[in-house]
Design a protein around this motif. Sequence first.
Motif, short mmCIF file in Angstrom:
data_model
loop_
_atom_site.label_atom_id
_atom_site.label_comp_id
_atom_site.label_asym_id
_atom_site.label_seq_id
_atom_site.Cartn_x
_atom_site.Cartn_y
_atom_site.Cartn_z
N VAL A 14 48.80 -17.66 -10.21
CA VAL A 14 49.64 -16.70 -9.51
C VAL A 14 49.27 -16.64 -8.02
O VAL A 14 50.13 -16.42 -7.16
CB VAL A 14 49.52 -15.29 -10.18
CG1 VAL A 14 50.21 -14.23 -9.38
CG2 VAL A 14 50.12 -15.34 -11.57
N THR A 66 51.67 -11.25 -16.65
CA THR A 66 52.76 -12.02 -17.27
C THR A 66 52.35 -13.48 -17.46
O THR A 66 52.62 -14.09 -18.50
CB THR A 66 54.02 -11.94 -16.39
OG1 THR A 66 54.37 -10.56 -16.22
CG2 THR A 66 55.19 -12.66 -17.02
N ALA A 67 51.66 -14.04 -16.44
CA ALA A 67 51.20 -15.43 -16.54
C ALA A 67 50.13 -15.57 -17.63
O ALA A 67 50.10 -16.57 -18.37
CB ALA A 67 50.63 -15.89 -15.20
N ASP A 69 52.89 -6.02 -7.61
CA ASP A 69 53.70 -7.11 -8.16
C ASP A 69 52.84 -8.34 -8.48
O ASP A 69 53.04 -8.99 -9.51
CB ASP A 69 54.82 -7.48 -7.18
CG ASP A 69 55.71 -8.58 -7.74
OD1 ASP A 69 56.31 -8.37 -8.81
OD2 ASP A 69 55.79 -9.66 -7.11
N ARG A 97 51.11 -7.62 -11.70
CA ARG A 97 52.06 -7.73 -12.84
C ARG A 97 52.28 -9.19 -13.18
O ARG A 97 52.32 -9.58 -14.35
CB ARG A 97 53.39 -7.06 -12.48
CG ARG A 97 53.43 -5.57 -12.77
CD ARG A 97 54.86 -5.04 -12.80
NE ARG A 97 55.50 -5.17 -11.49
CZ ARG A 97 55.41 -4.24 -10.52
NH1 ARG A 97 54.73 -3.14 -10.73
NH2 ARG A 97 56.03 -4.42 -9.37
N ARG A 98 52.44 -10.02 -12.14
CA ARG A 98 52.66 -11.46 -12.38
C ARG A 98 51.42 -12.10 -13.02
O ARG A 98 51.55 -13.01 -13.84
CB ARG A 98 53.04 -12.16 -11.07
CG ARG A 98 54.48 -11.87 -10.66
CD ARG A 98 54.94 -12.66 -9.45
NE ARG A 98 54.33 -12.17 -8.23
CZ ARG A 98 53.63 -12.92 -7.37
NH1 ARG A 98 53.42 -14.20 -7.61
NH2 ARG A 98 53.12 -12.38 -6.28
N TRP A 99 50.23 -11.61 -12.66
CA TRP A 99 49.00 -12.10 -13.29
C TRP A 99 49.03 -11.81 -14.79
O TRP A 99 48.74 -12.69 -15.61
CB TRP A 99 47.78 -11.46 -12.62
CG TRP A 99 46.46 -11.85 -13.23
CD1 TRP A 99 46.18 -12.95 -14.00
CD2 TRP A 99 45.23 -11.12 -13.14
NE1 TRP A 99 44.85 -12.96 -14.38
CE2 TRP A 99 44.24 -11.85 -13.88
CE3 TRP A 99 44.86 -9.93 -12.51
CZ2 TRP A 99 42.92 -11.42 -13.99
CZ3 TRP A 99 43.54 -9.51 -12.62
CH2 TRP A 99 42.59 -10.24 -13.35
#
Length: 199
Positions: free
Chosen positions: A196, A12-13, A5, A8-10
């Motif tokens: 993140v 997305t950011a 997760d 994934r956030r990396w």
Amino acid sequence: MFDADFFRRWMTATAASVEREAERLTALDSPIGDADHGSNLQRGFRAVVETLEKEEPGTPGAVLTLAGRRLISTVGGASGPLYGTLLRRTGKALGDAAEVGGQDLAEALRTGVDAVRQLGGAAPGDKTMVDALVPAVDALGESFAAARAAAEQGALATAPLQARKGRASYLGERSIGHQDPGATSSALLIAALAEVAGE
């Protein structure tokens, strides 16, 4: 420890940062490249986010490997293969672990950066993305914030350099005075990682 997760956030950011900075990246690319760096990365990272939402890979390595594959298949020019190689090789180096530590990430990212250097034949000082990535990886053992600062400084330091690799190298001395777009977008990637991580 960082799980899928987090990675994934990396991504997305990074995609959000590329969206915000796409015009600036293209403006940097205009005098020394094809004037498409921002739009190419925008398309690529949008595709990465869509793919990660659909497929939901379960390990950090799988997230980065998938992201790298998408960039290679959707981004034109040199950016796709270079960024794709960076993320794929980093992902492969992380292996199948469900969670990875900061040191694991630093070592894996170094493997990815080495692969980029091999692919493009670039060394620090050649006015490429390597000028932001190498100092970032060197500083990552210290902290994410230190890596972000090193990447941003590395990108800024490309302005007075003469390009020795890539499209900009064809311009010779006329490439001096322009900040490298690839180093600039690489700094965005590292800044998103620090964001993140909460640093």
